[in-house]
Design a protein around this motif. Structure first.
Motif, PDB file in Angstrom:
ATOM      1  N   PRO A  56       0.834  -1.203   0.000  1.00  0.00           N
ATOM      2  CA  PRO A  56       0.000   0.000   0.000  1.00  0.00           C
ATOM      3  C   PRO A  56       0.871   1.257   0.000  1.00  0.00           C
ATOM      4  O   PRO A  56       2.009   1.267   0.461  1.00  0.00           O
ATOM      5  CB  PRO A  56      -0.819  -0.116   1.285  1.00  0.00           C
ATOM      6  CG  PRO A  56      -0.071  -1.090   2.135  1.00  0.00           C
ATOM      7  CD  PRO A  56       0.677  -1.999   1.213  1.00  0.00           C
ATOM      8  N   LEU A  57       0.308   2.310  -0.537  1.00  0.00           N
ATOM      9  CA  LEU A  57       1.051   3.573  -0.612  1.00  0.00           C
ATOM     10  C   LEU A  57       1.264   4.193   0.760  1.00  0.00           C
ATOM     11  O   LEU A  57       2.273   4.829   1.009  1.00  0.00           O
ATOM     12  CB  LEU A  57       0.303   4.562  -1.516  1.00  0.00           C
ATOM     13  CG  LEU A  57       0.202   4.151  -2.994  1.00  0.00           C
ATOM     14  CD1 LEU A  57      -0.646   5.153  -3.752  1.00  0.00           C
ATOM     15  CD2 LEU A  57       1.578   4.050  -3.607  1.00  0.00           C
ATOM     16  N   ARG A  58       0.306   4.036   1.642  1.00  0.00           N
ATOM     17  CA  ARG A  58       0.431   4.595   2.995  1.00  0.00           C
ATOM     18  C   ARG A  58       0.256   3.464   3.988  1.00  0.00           C
ATOM     19  O   ARG A  58      -0.286   2.415   3.679  1.00  0.00           O
ATOM     20  CB  ARG A  58      -0.637   5.652   3.239  1.00  0.00           C
ATOM     21  CG  ARG A  58      -0.448   6.875   2.381  1.00  0.00           C
ATOM     22  CD  ARG A  58      -1.243   8.025   2.977  1.00  0.00           C
ATOM     23  NE  ARG A  58      -0.773   9.291   2.463  1.00  0.00           N
ATOM     24  CZ  ARG A  58      -1.256   9.890   1.395  1.00  0.00           C
ATOM     25  NH1 ARG A  58      -2.229   9.322   0.725  1.00  0.00           N
ATOM     26  NH2 ARG A  58      -0.786  11.055   1.008  1.00  0.00           N
ATOM     27  N   GLY A  59       0.652   3.734   5.184  1.00  0.00           N
ATOM     28  CA  GLY A  59       0.506   2.728   6.233  1.00  0.00           C
ATOM     29  C   GLY A  59      -0.955   2.478   6.553  1.00  0.00           C
ATOM     30  O   GLY A  59      -1.837   3.260   6.213  1.00  0.00           O
ATOM     31  N   GLY A  60      -1.220   1.404   7.231  1.00  0.00           N
ATOM     32  CA  GLY A  60      -2.587   1.037   7.567  1.00  0.00           C
ATOM     33  C   GLY A  60      -3.232   1.990   8.550  1.00  0.00           C
ATOM     34  O   GLY A  60      -4.442   2.071   8.636  1.00  0.00           O
ATOM     35  N   GLY A  61      -2.456   2.768   9.314  1.00  0.00           N
ATOM     36  CA  GLY A  61      -3.040   3.645  10.321  1.00  0.00           C
ATOM     37  C   GLY A  61      -3.357   5.032   9.795  1.00  0.00           C
ATOM     38  O   GLY A  61      -3.678   5.928  10.569  1.00  0.00           O
ATOM     39  N   ASN A 107      -5.384   8.015   8.470  1.00  0.00           N
ATOM     40  CA  ASN A 107      -6.750   8.488   8.366  1.00  0.00           C
ATOM     41  C   ASN A 107      -6.689   9.981   8.078  1.00  0.00           C
ATOM     42  O   ASN A 107      -6.277  10.759   8.934  1.00  0.00           O
ATOM     43  CB  ASN A 107      -7.497   8.212   9.676  1.00  0.00           C
ATOM     44  CG  ASN A 107      -8.957   8.602   9.565  1.00  0.00           C
ATOM     45  OD1 ASN A 107      -9.412   9.052   8.513  1.00  0.00           O
ATOM     46  ND2 ASN A 107      -9.697   8.414  10.642  1.00  0.00           N
ATOM     47  N   PRO A 108      -7.083  10.428   6.905  1.00  0.00           N
ATOM     48  CA  PRO A 108      -6.941  11.842   6.560  1.00  0.00           C
ATOM     49  C   PRO A 108      -7.827  12.756   7.392  1.00  0.00           C
ATOM     50  O   PRO A 108      -7.539  13.943   7.534  1.00  0.00           O
ATOM     51  CB  PRO A 108      -7.338  11.898   5.089  1.00  0.00           C
ATOM     52  CG  PRO A 108      -8.127  10.689   4.834  1.00  0.00           C
ATOM     53  CD  PRO A 108      -7.646   9.670   5.793  1.00  0.00           C
ATOM     54  N   LEU A 109      -8.891  12.235   8.000  1.00  0.00           N
ATOM     55  CA  LEU A 109      -9.777  13.092   8.773  1.00  0.00           C
ATOM     56  C   LEU A 109      -9.252  13.345  10.181  1.00  0.00           C
ATOM     57  O   LEU A 109      -9.634  14.318  10.817  1.00  0.00           O
ATOM     58  CB  LEU A 109     -11.176  12.470   8.842  1.00  0.00           C
ATOM     59  CG  LEU A 109     -11.867  12.299   7.477  1.00  0.00           C
ATOM     60  CD1 LEU A 109     -13.198  11.609   7.680  1.00  0.00           C
ATOM     61  CD2 LEU A 109     -12.050  13.642   6.815  1.00  0.00           C
ATOM     62  N   GLY A 133       1.908  12.909   7.900  1.00  0.00           N
ATOM     63  CA  GLY A 133       3.193  13.464   7.539  1.00  0.00           C
ATOM     64  C   GLY A 133       3.351  14.843   8.164  1.00  0.00           C
ATOM     65  O   GLY A 133       2.715  15.171   9.157  1.00  0.00           O
ATOM     66  N   THR A 134       4.186  15.663   7.590  1.00  0.00           N
ATOM     67  CA  THR A 134       4.472  16.971   8.177  1.00  0.00           C
ATOM     68  C   THR A 134       3.502  18.040   7.735  1.00  0.00           C
ATOM     69  O   THR A 134       3.435  19.102   8.347  1.00  0.00           O
ATOM     70  CB  THR A 134       5.893  17.404   7.779  1.00  0.00           C
ATOM     71  OG1 THR A 134       5.971  17.454   6.353  1.00  0.00           O
ATOM     72  CG2 THR A 134       6.917  16.420   8.320  1.00  0.00           C
ATOM     73  N   CYS A 135       2.769  17.825   6.683  1.00  0.00           N
ATOM     74  CA  CYS A 135       1.869  18.871   6.177  1.00  0.00           C
ATOM     75  C   CYS A 135       0.553  18.834   6.943  1.00  0.00           C
ATOM     76  O   CYS A 135      -0.044  17.788   7.112  1.00  0.00           O
ATOM     77  CB  CYS A 135       1.586  18.652   4.700  1.00  0.00           C
ATOM     78  SG  CYS A 135       3.041  18.797   3.675  1.00  0.00           S
ATOM     79  N   SER A 136       0.141  19.974   7.378  1.00  0.00           N
ATOM     80  CA  SER A 136      -1.187  20.066   7.970  1.00  0.00           C
ATOM     81  C   SER A 136      -1.692  21.483   7.738  1.00  0.00           C
ATOM     82  O   SER A 136      -0.940  22.453   7.722  1.00  0.00           O
ATOM     83  CB  SER A 136      -1.143  19.759   9.476  1.00  0.00           C
ATOM     84  OG  SER A 136      -0.345  20.722  10.138  1.00  0.00           O
ATOM     85  N   TRP A 137      -2.977  21.619   7.594  1.00  0.00           N
ATOM     86  CA  TRP A 137      -3.560  22.931   7.328  1.00  0.00           C
ATOM     87  C   TRP A 137      -4.205  23.440   8.597  1.00  0.00           C
ATOM     88  O   TRP A 137      -4.901  22.699   9.296  1.00  0.00           O
ATOM     89  CB  TRP A 137      -4.620  22.802   6.229  1.00  0.00           C
ATOM     90  CG  TRP A 137      -5.296  24.082   5.923  1.00  0.00           C
ATOM     91  CD1 TRP A 137      -4.848  25.063   5.127  1.00  0.00           C
ATOM     92  CD2 TRP A 137      -6.554  24.523   6.445  1.00  0.00           C
ATOM     93  NE1 TRP A 137      -5.720  26.082   5.096  1.00  0.00           N
ATOM     94  CE2 TRP A 137      -6.813  25.782   5.915  1.00  0.00           C
ATOM     95  CE3 TRP A 137      -7.489  23.999   7.339  1.00  0.00           C
ATOM     96  CZ2 TRP A 137      -7.935  26.528   6.198  1.00  0.00           C
ATOM     97  CZ3 TRP A 137      -8.610  24.740   7.607  1.00  0.00           C
ATOM     98  CH2 TRP A 137      -8.834  25.987   7.039  1.00  0.00           C
TER      99      TRP A 137
END
Length: 177
Positions: free
Chosen positions: A147-152, A154-156, A162-166
């Motif tokens: 998978p491209l990202r880990g199983g944990g 959750n974008p919500l 990662g380091t980016c957050s709005w």
């Protein structure tokens, strides 16, 4: 010269003025009418000879009969081909209807047993597709992909991405002013 004038006096003045004004046009029109009459008389004279040529063609009844028999044979061959194609199509339709009927029966039985019929339906469709396709191509197995990202992820939740957050900006009046 006096004799020439005597002949002109025989022609009335309006006719003389008409000839002097339009004489060349009248002459050309007369020549055109003459040529047209000659052409029509030749075409009328040529028609009976063309009828005689048509009569010569009719004199060969064997050729006409052979040609008609060849056309009839070609039509018969094409009709037989069409009938064979129609029969193959009907047989194929009967097989498809039989397969659909089997699928419906299998789906009904699985529903009666309390099983899911959707999974069963997908399996039956794959069997039909594999049975219906006559190509010898072997389906490719999918390589194991990580998978491209880990199983944990959750974008919500805002975590694990990662380091980016709005973050929303401050409320209030603008700073410039």
């Amino acid at each position: 010269p006096a004799a020439a004038c005597a002949h002109l006096r025989l022609v009335p003045v309006p006719v003389g003025s008409l000839l002097s004004s339009y004489g060349w046009y009248i002459l050309l029109a007369g020549v055109a009418v003459y040529l047209l009459i000659q052409k029509l008389s030749q075409s009328l004279a040529g028609r009976p000879s063309s009828r005689a040529g048509a009569a010569d063609v009719v004199v060969e009844p064997e050729a006409v009969v052979r040609r008609q028999e060849a056309v009839a044979a070609a039509r018969l061959r094409m009709q037989e081909e069409l009938n064979a194609q129609a029969e193959r199509y009907k047989e194929k339709q009967r097989q498809l209807e039989e397969e659909k009927r089997r699928q419906k029966i299998a789906m009904w039985e699985s529903m009666q047993e309390g099983k899911s019929y959707k999974g069963n339906l997908k399996l039956n469709q794959q069997e039909v597709e594999s049975g219906a396709s006559t190509s010898s191509a072997v389906p490719k197995s999918k390589p194991n992909k990580k998978p491209l990202r880990g199983g944990g992820y959750n974008p919500l939740s805002g975590e694990g991405g990662g380091t980016c957050s709005w973050r929303p900006g401050r409320r209030g009046p603008s700073a410039g002013g």
